[in-house]
Design a protein around this motif. Structure first.
Motif, PDB file in Angstrom:
ATOM      1  N   GLN A   1      -8.302 -10.502  21.505  1.00 44.69           N
ATOM      2  CA  GLN A   1      -9.639 -10.319  22.096  1.00 44.69           C
ATOM      3  C   GLN A   1     -10.116  -8.820  22.023  1.00 44.69           C
ATOM      4  O   GLN A   1      -9.557  -8.020  22.693  1.00 44.69           O
ATOM      5  CB  GLN A   1      -9.601 -10.872  23.498  1.00 44.69           C
ATOM      6  CG  GLN A   1      -9.321 -12.118  23.790  1.00 44.69           C
ATOM      7  CD  GLN A   1     -10.395 -13.013  23.195  1.00 44.69           C
ATOM      8  OE1 GLN A   1     -11.767 -12.606  23.178  1.00 44.69           O
ATOM      9  NE2 GLN A   1     -10.169 -14.265  22.211  1.00 44.69           N
ATOM     10  N   ILE A   2     -11.270  -8.436  21.160  1.00 45.35           N
ATOM     11  CA  ILE A   2     -11.745  -7.230  21.171  1.00 45.35           C
ATOM     12  C   ILE A   2     -13.188  -7.325  21.457  1.00 45.35           C
ATOM     13  O   ILE A   2     -14.051  -7.886  20.911  1.00 45.35           O
ATOM     14  CB  ILE A   2     -11.558  -6.612  19.661  1.00 45.35           C
ATOM     15  CG1 ILE A   2     -10.063  -6.790  19.290  1.00 45.35           C
ATOM     16  CG2 ILE A   2     -12.061  -5.023  19.588  1.00 45.35           C
ATOM     17  CD1 ILE A   2      -9.853  -6.229  17.979  1.00 45.35           C
ATOM     18  N   SER A   3     -13.659  -6.715  22.675  1.00 49.12           N
ATOM     19  CA  SER A   3     -14.966  -6.840  23.126  1.00 49.12           C
ATOM     20  C   SER A   3     -15.704  -5.439  22.908  1.00 49.12           C
ATOM     21  O   SER A   3     -15.235  -4.365  23.460  1.00 49.12           O
ATOM     22  CB  SER A   3     -14.808  -7.120  24.663  1.00 49.12           C
ATOM     23  OG  SER A   3     -16.168  -7.166  25.116  1.00 49.12           O
ATOM     24  N   CYS A   4     -16.544  -5.432  22.011  1.00 56.33           N
ATOM     25  CA  CYS A   4     -17.047  -4.158  21.500  1.00 56.33           C
ATOM     26  C   CYS A   4     -18.435  -4.058  22.599  1.00 56.33           C
ATOM     27  O   CYS A   4     -19.097  -4.826  22.705  1.00 56.33           O
ATOM     28  CB  CYS A   4     -17.630  -4.095  20.176  1.00 56.33           C
ATOM     29  SG  CYS A   4     -18.383  -2.643  19.711  1.00 56.33           S
TER      30      CYS A   4
ATOM     31  N   PHE B   1     -11.717   2.995  14.907  1.00 59.24           N
ATOM     32  CA  PHE B   1     -11.825   1.660  15.424  1.00 59.24           C
ATOM     33  C   PHE B   1     -12.224   0.454  14.231  1.00 59.24           C
ATOM     34  O   PHE B   1     -11.716  -0.589  14.307  1.00 59.24           O
ATOM     35  CB  PHE B   1     -13.164   1.509  16.412  1.00 59.24           C
ATOM     36  CG  PHE B   1     -13.598  -0.066  16.914  1.00 59.24           C
ATOM     37  CD1 PHE B   1     -12.801  -0.727  17.829  1.00 59.24           C
ATOM     38  CD2 PHE B   1     -14.545  -0.863  16.338  1.00 59.24           C
ATOM     39  CE1 PHE B   1     -13.030  -1.826  18.481  1.00 59.24           C
ATOM     40  CE2 PHE B   1     -14.829  -1.806  16.681  1.00 59.24           C
ATOM     41  CZ  PHE B   1     -14.182  -2.675  17.948  1.00 59.24           C
TER      42      PHE B   1
ATOM     43  N   THR C   1      -9.744  -2.529  13.129  1.00 56.77           N
ATOM     44  CA  THR C   1     -10.113  -4.052  13.042  1.00 56.77           C
ATOM     45  C   THR C   1     -10.211  -4.538  11.475  1.00 56.77           C
ATOM     46  O   THR C   1      -9.754  -5.813  11.465  1.00 56.77           O
ATOM     47  CB  THR C   1     -11.448  -4.093  13.939  1.00 56.77           C
ATOM     48  OG1 THR C   1     -12.409  -3.361  12.993  1.00 56.77           O
ATOM     49  CG2 THR C   1     -11.542  -3.864  15.242  1.00 56.77           C
TER      50      THR C   1
ATOM     51  N   ASN D   1      -4.545  -3.436  21.380  1.00 56.45           N
ATOM     52  CA  ASN D   1      -4.833  -2.505  22.467  1.00 56.45           C
ATOM     53  C   ASN D   1      -5.255  -1.073  21.814  1.00 56.45           C
ATOM     54  O   ASN D   1      -5.776  -0.427  22.356  1.00 56.45           O
ATOM     55  CB  ASN D   1      -3.294  -2.324  23.081  1.00 56.45           C
ATOM     56  CG  ASN D   1      -2.915  -3.511  23.888  1.00 56.45           C
ATOM     57  OD1 ASN D   1      -3.611  -4.190  24.254  1.00 56.45           O
ATOM     58  ND2 ASN D   1      -1.731  -3.971  23.928  1.00 56.45           N
TER      59      ASN D   1
ATOM     60  N   CYS E   1      -7.219  -0.643  19.601  1.00 58.05           N
ATOM     61  CA  CYS E   1      -8.625  -0.802  19.514  1.00 58.05           C
ATOM     62  C   CYS E   1      -9.474  -0.499  20.808  1.00 58.05           C
ATOM     63  O   CYS E   1     -10.574   0.242  20.759  1.00 58.05           O
ATOM     64  CB  CYS E   1      -9.197  -2.095  18.890  1.00 58.05           C
ATOM     65  SG  CYS E   1      -8.715  -2.395  17.199  1.00 58.05           S
ATOM     66  N   ARG E   2      -8.924  -1.072  21.788  1.00 57.67           N
ATOM     67  CA  ARG E   2      -9.292  -0.917  23.257  1.00 57.67           C
ATOM     68  C   ARG E   2      -9.344   0.514  23.929  1.00 57.67           C
ATOM     69  O   ARG E   2     -10.488   0.900  24.345  1.00 57.67           O
ATOM     70  CB  ARG E   2      -8.830  -1.884  24.105  1.00 57.67           C
ATOM     71  CG  ARG E   2      -9.151  -3.423  23.894  1.00 57.67           C
ATOM     72  CD  ARG E   2      -8.656  -4.296  25.051  1.00 57.67           C
ATOM     73  NE  ARG E   2      -7.194  -4.562  24.860  1.00 57.67           N
ATOM     74  CZ  ARG E   2      -6.996  -5.690  24.014  1.00 57.67           C
ATOM     75  NH1 ARG E   2      -7.783  -6.357  23.389  1.00 57.67           N
ATOM     76  NH2 ARG E   2      -5.616  -6.095  23.662  1.00 57.67           N
ATOM     77  N   GLU E   3      -7.981   1.115  23.361  1.00 58.16           N
ATOM     78  CA  GLU E   3      -8.143   2.507  23.687  1.00 58.16           C
ATOM     79  C   GLU E   3      -8.756   3.344  23.104  1.00 58.16           C
ATOM     80  O   GLU E   3      -9.486   4.300  23.345  1.00 58.16           O
ATOM     81  CB  GLU E   3      -6.489   2.880  23.519  1.00 58.16           C
ATOM     82  CG  GLU E   3      -5.781   2.350  24.436  1.00 58.16           C
ATOM     83  CD  GLU E   3      -4.263   2.453  24.092  1.00 58.16           C
ATOM     84  OE1 GLU E   3      -3.744   3.038  22.859  1.00 58.16           O
ATOM     85  OE2 GLU E   3      -3.301   2.063  24.686  1.00 58.16           O
TER      86      GLU E   3
ATOM     87  N   LEU F   1     -11.775   2.632  21.756  1.00 60.34           N
ATOM     88  CA  LEU F   1     -13.312   2.600  22.431  1.00 60.34           C
ATOM     89  C   LEU F   1     -13.224   3.293  23.886  1.00 60.34           C
ATOM     90  O   LEU F   1     -14.405   3.784  24.048  1.00 60.34           O
ATOM     91  CB  LEU F   1     -13.621   0.832  22.692  1.00 60.34           C
ATOM     92  CG  LEU F   1     -13.971   0.001  21.449  1.00 60.34           C
ATOM     93  CD1 LEU F   1     -13.983  -1.270  22.026  1.00 60.34           C
ATOM     94  CD2 LEU F   1     -15.366   0.664  21.039  1.00 60.34           C
ATOM     95  N   GLU F   2     -12.361   3.207  24.703  1.00 58.29           N
ATOM     96  CA  GLU F   2     -12.438   3.852  25.854  1.00 58.29           C
ATOM     97  C   GLU F   2     -12.521   5.420  25.675  1.00 58.29           C
ATOM     98  O   GLU F   2     -13.346   6.077  26.312  1.00 58.29           O
ATOM     99  CB  GLU F   2     -11.150   3.825  26.712  1.00 58.29           C
ATOM    100  CG  GLU F   2     -11.049   2.389  27.352  1.00 58.29           C
ATOM    101  CD  GLU F   2      -9.714   1.914  27.926  1.00 58.29           C
ATOM    102  OE1 GLU F   2      -8.888   2.579  27.836  1.00 58.29           O
ATOM    103  OE2 GLU F   2      -9.634   0.831  28.286  1.00 58.29           O
TER     104      GLU F   2
END
Length: 345
Positions: free
Chosen positions: A11-14, A227, A231, A270, A272-274, A276-277
């Protein structure tokens, strides 16, 4: 290689909006016809591949504020970029070097084909097809592209081509870099850096070198690049593993952390989420230069955000490049059967 028969996409929420250029479909269609018309050897398989990728639609998501003329020029480049990426996948290391010379010659001599390069290297007497296509695109692009942006674009295209040469060599000897080494290489060979240069072109701006060299802007660009690469490698893994291609961060993570396929994909999710943060935190602490520069920087950052959200949406819901029919359902990717791959020296 994989022992599983499928894996679940993470689950990758942009957090950035997905926008599409109002004339995107029309401009994309014109670019596809231009690219097809520039080849004397466009087989039915190549034609089908061109229209399955939908490179022009990706451009319309990522450069949604450009005027139609500039969007068309960028569409042409993105078509070229996909063609180069696919072409280099099937060239020997020796041939990748020769092809790089042809492309860079077209960028450094857009108005006339040179047979002898400044280095003394001799190119074919008859201008290669790729040279004609690249010179056509670049001649239109530089007509209203700022000089410093032109220089950055050429520098990043050269790095892109060199990285593809390195990738070809890596495939030949089956070597795998560390995760840190791989991500550093991936920032060049994904084609994002010259594509990000075209953000300035699409907005009609020219950011000063001291801004582009600022650590915060470099970090934002690297985060967007990472990112997109992360992905992309998740999405492209299925097709790549089916042809025995190990140059993918999924393979690197599986080997480095001794994870199975699902564990590696979750780990990259994970990452990817890091990423984006980190992008968001860096954006929140940007320095200020002056009113005009800050305005142009804001446009450039919006372009990076459009690239992240647009490429994610395009990969999952628009293009057929990564998910052939019946391979993706409800977030589950069914692995394709593997076939043999040969590596030329």
């Amino acid at each position: 290689m994989p022992t599983q028969t499928s894996f679940l996409l993470p689950q990758i929420s942009c957090p950035f909006n997905v926008s599409y250029h109002p004339n995107g479909d029309v401009v994309a269609a014109a670019s596809d016809k231009w690219f097809e018309g520039g080849s004397d050897h466009f087989t039915e398989a190549k034609r089908r591949r061109l229209y399955e990728i939908k490179a022009g639609q990706l451009t319309a998501y990522c450069y949604n504020d450009a005027d139609d003329n500039r969007l068309r020029v960028v569409c042409d480049f993105i078509n070229i970029l996909f063609h180069l990426d696919d072409l280099f996948d099937n060239l020997s290391t020796r041939d990748t070097v020769a092809f790089s010379d042809v492309v860079m010659n077209a960028l450094t001599s857009p108005h006339a084909y040179r047979i002898i390069l400044p280095s003394g290297t001799k190119l074919p007497e008859a201008e290669p097809e790729a040279s004609r296509i690249v010179r056509d695109f670049w001649g239109r692009c530089i007509a209203d592209m700022a000089p410093s942006v032109q220089a950055r674009f050429c520098e990043n295209m050269n790095a892109f081509l060199k990285s593809l040469e390195a990738e070809s060599k890596s495939r030949g000897d089956d070597s795998l870099p560390s995760i840190a080494e791989f991500m550093s290489l991936r920032r060049d060979n994904g084609g994002c850096r010259p594509s990000f240069d075209l953000l300035e072109y699409s907005f009609g701006i020219e950011l000063p070198d001291f801004v582009m060299d600022d650590p915060s802007i470099t970090l934002l660009s690297d985060c967007a690049n990472d990112f997109i690469a992360l992905t992309n490698d998740i999405f492209s893994y299925n097709v790549e593993q089916s042809r025995g291609d190990t140059y993918n961060v999924v393979v690197i993570v599986m080997k480095s952390f001794k994870l199975d396929l699902q564990g590696a994909v979750d780990h990259i999710g994970n990452m990817c989420r890091e990423t984006l943060e980190l992008f968001q935190a860096t954006k929140a602490s940007l320095p200020s230069w002056n009113v005009e520069v800050d305005k142009d920087v804001a446009l450039y950052i919006k372009g990076l955000e459009d690239w992240m959200s647009g490429s994610l949406h395009w990969s999952l819901f628009v293009s057929e490049r990564y998910f052939p029919p019946s391979t993706l359902k409800d977030g589950v990717v069914t692995l394709l059967p593997q076939r043999a791959r040969s590596n030329a020296a």
